[in-house]
Design a protein around this motif. Sequence first.
Motif, PDB file in Angstrom:
ATOM      1  N   GLU B 149       0.911  -1.208  -0.060  1.00 53.01           N
ATOM      2  CA  GLU B 149      -0.245  -0.048  -0.024  1.00 53.01           C
ATOM      3  C   GLU B 149       0.931   1.246   0.108  1.00 53.01           C
ATOM      4  O   GLU B 149       0.453   2.235   0.074  1.00 53.01           O
ATOM      5  N   ASN B 150       2.124   1.160   0.077  1.00 54.01           N
ATOM      6  CA  ASN B 150       2.977   2.174   0.064  1.00 54.01           C
ATOM      7  C   ASN B 150       3.753   2.359  -1.438  1.00 54.01           C
ATOM      8  O   ASN B 150       3.968   1.778  -2.183  1.00 54.01           O
ATOM      9  N   ASP B 151       4.203   3.735  -1.437  1.00 56.57           N
ATOM     10  CA  ASP B 151       4.979   4.396  -2.547  1.00 56.57           C
ATOM     11  C   ASP B 151       5.993   2.937  -3.160  1.00 56.57           C
ATOM     12  O   ASP B 151       6.309   2.687  -4.322  1.00 56.57           O
ATOM     13  N   VAL B 152       6.871   2.911  -2.073  1.00 55.13           N
ATOM     14  CA  VAL B 152       7.529   1.484  -1.978  1.00 55.13           C
ATOM     15  C   VAL B 152       7.526   0.614  -0.798  1.00 55.13           C
ATOM     16  O   VAL B 152       7.462   1.213   0.294  1.00 55.13           O
ATOM     17  N   GLY B 153       7.496  -0.389  -1.059  1.00 52.74           N
ATOM     18  CA  GLY B 153       7.424  -1.540   0.147  1.00 52.74           C
ATOM     19  C   GLY B 153       8.355  -2.504  -0.195  1.00 52.74           C
ATOM     20  O   GLY B 153       8.755  -2.948  -1.151  1.00 52.74           O
ATOM     21  N   PHE B 154       9.052  -3.085   1.159  1.00 51.07           N
ATOM     22  CA  PHE B 154       9.887  -4.027   1.085  1.00 51.07           C
ATOM     23  C   PHE B 154       9.557  -5.186   1.672  1.00 51.07           C
ATOM     24  O   PHE B 154       8.942  -5.101   2.752  1.00 51.07           O
ATOM     25  N   LYS B 225      -0.555   2.808  -3.415  1.00 50.99           N
ATOM     26  CA  LYS B 225      -1.122   3.823  -2.608  1.00 50.99           C
ATOM     27  C   LYS B 225      -2.416   3.626  -2.162  1.00 50.99           C
ATOM     28  O   LYS B 225      -2.959   2.649  -2.280  1.00 50.99           O
ATOM     29  N   PHE B 226      -2.801   4.437  -1.313  1.00 50.69           N
ATOM     30  CA  PHE B 226      -4.372   4.071  -0.829  1.00 50.69           C
ATOM     31  C   PHE B 226      -4.938   5.555  -1.210  1.00 50.69           C
ATOM     32  O   PHE B 226      -4.912   5.802  -2.266  1.00 50.69           O
ATOM     33  N   GLY B 227      -5.902   6.079  -0.445  1.00 47.69           N
ATOM     34  CA  GLY B 227      -6.782   7.413  -0.635  1.00 47.69           C
ATOM     35  C   GLY B 227      -7.916   6.781  -1.583  1.00 47.69           C
ATOM     36  O   GLY B 227      -8.486   5.705  -1.516  1.00 47.69           O
ATOM     37  N   ARG B 228      -8.278   7.791  -2.412  1.00 49.49           N
ATOM     38  CA  ARG B 228      -9.571   7.570  -3.240  1.00 49.49           C
ATOM     39  C   ARG B 228      -9.425   6.678  -4.416  1.00 49.49           C
ATOM     40  O   ARG B 228     -10.350   6.121  -4.524  1.00 49.49           O
ATOM     41  N   TYR B 229      -8.221   6.506  -4.890  1.00 49.37           N
ATOM     42  CA  TYR B 229      -7.928   5.674  -5.990  1.00 49.37           C
ATOM     43  C   TYR B 229      -6.878   4.446  -5.643  1.00 49.37           C
ATOM     44  O   TYR B 229      -5.706   4.585  -6.305  1.00 49.37           O
ATOM     45  N   PRO B 230      -7.045   3.849  -4.597  1.00 51.97           N
ATOM     46  CA  PRO B 230      -6.093   2.906  -4.321  1.00 51.97           C
ATOM     47  C   PRO B 230      -5.690   1.889  -5.190  1.00 51.97           C
ATOM     48  O   PRO B 230      -6.232   1.217  -6.135  1.00 51.97           O
ATOM     49  N   ARG B 263       1.763  16.788  -7.698  1.00 51.99           N
ATOM     50  CA  ARG B 263       0.768  15.989  -7.087  1.00 51.99           C
ATOM     51  C   ARG B 263       0.433  14.779  -7.841  1.00 51.99           C
ATOM     52  O   ARG B 263      -0.506  14.157  -7.731  1.00 51.99           O
ATOM     53  N   GLU B 264       1.450  14.119  -8.586  1.00 53.48           N
ATOM     54  CA  GLU B 264       1.429  12.811  -9.163  1.00 53.48           C
ATOM     55  C   GLU B 264       2.187  11.827  -8.299  1.00 53.48           C
ATOM     56  O   GLU B 264       3.526  11.846  -7.765  1.00 53.48           O
ATOM     57  N   ARG B 265       1.360  10.816  -7.368  1.00 54.66           N
ATOM     58  CA  ARG B 265       2.106   9.899  -6.738  1.00 54.66           C
ATOM     59  C   ARG B 265       2.973   8.905  -7.721  1.00 54.66           C
ATOM     60  O   ARG B 265       2.685   8.744  -8.834  1.00 54.66           O
ATOM     61  N   LEU B 266       4.011   8.412  -7.025  1.00 49.95           N
ATOM     62  CA  LEU B 266       4.689   7.297  -7.850  1.00 49.95           C
ATOM     63  C   LEU B 266       3.838   6.491  -8.542  1.00 49.95           C
ATOM     64  O   LEU B 266       4.049   6.175  -9.734  1.00 49.95           O
ATOM     65  N   GLY B 267       2.973   5.763  -8.085  1.00 49.18           N
ATOM     66  CA  GLY B 267       1.905   4.863  -8.661  1.00 49.18           C
ATOM     67  C   GLY B 267       1.324   5.176 -10.140  1.00 49.18           C
ATOM     68  O   GLY B 267       1.330   4.771 -11.012  1.00 49.18           O
TER      69      GLY B 267
END
Lengths: 74, 287
Positions: B149-154, B225-230, B263-267
């Motif tokens: 759910e993160n921009d980068v997850g390990f 990512k989460f938020g409105r468009y997960p 305002r553009e997330r990595l995803g």
Amino acid sequence: MSGHELDLRGIVCPINFVKTKLKLEELASGEELVVLLDPGEPIENVPRSARDEGHKVLSLEREGDYYRVVVKKG
Amino acid sequence: MNAIDYAALKQGGIIKQKQPDLFSVRIRILVGNIAADDLAALAELAKKYGRGTLHLTMRQCIEIPYVHFDDLHAIQRELNELGFKLGACGPRVRVITACQGRTLCPHALGDTAKLATALDEQYYARGPLPHKFKMAVTGCPNACIKPQENDVGFVAAVEPGLNEGECISCGLCAEICPAGAITMEGDLPVIDRAKCSRDGKCIQSCPTGALYVDRQGWQVYAGGKFGRYPQLGMLLTEFVSDEDAVLLIGRVLNVYEELANQRERLGDLINRMGLESFKEAIDGVRA
């Protein structure tokens, strides 16, 4: 009965391993102990834990709904 | 007194409340671990400057709400003296979350606190970036900290090897593998690498040690990512060492800063350019 046997069916972790450990302490090095274990956590943990403590697992076989494990005291 | 610069305050973890002149002060806690005495000190600050309550955040941090604007300097000074950092807000690298990991979890395959601390030292609060940037570290494929759910997850991962001479052909590994990746062929287990979920259960349960850790490291997921468009993170690379993980984040951040819109997330950047193009951009940039 020629050897030592411990029926741990129905005994949950970690009590089953504690009982195995105590039994192995009564044995002389090189003696074998047969342990009967349930599937799931008991069979996934007890033989591995015995090995971690310096004993050797000689065999591990399924017998219907339980396992028969032979451990040689290290 | 000058006008309140809300944006400047928010950079440093001071968040405006709906009530006039009141702020919530966010404190960075790493890996969700805090010494009991430090927690008691925060409790005292909450009584002194807030209304005697603390708030636990999604990212393992603690906030002290209801702090008046006139007290912000004083509480910041006291937090600083106690050794706390404020929790980053806005378009920057946020607090890095992690599960308990190998120090106490029986399932864990990796030292999550070690990697989270290394990432924190190198990148915490870096910004401004195009948008927020979240990282999480989890100790096994159970993924309790939800790294995808993160921009980068390990995710810590291992791959088994077989020492045939030690195998007693018990077949336990084939029976217990949650992914069904192991079959007994003759007297020996055969591992389907494509099915393997890298959780190491076979290695952990092998009664003779015939199965051993052949490869280990971090699986890296990007673009979650989460938020409105997960959306969930996509697998970027596998079996990365601690050192390479830290370098990789430097390259990801450089690409993100260079190519993402405001305002553009990595995803969203990865969705726009495609995962393979994103990987090429990562490979082509220095850390």
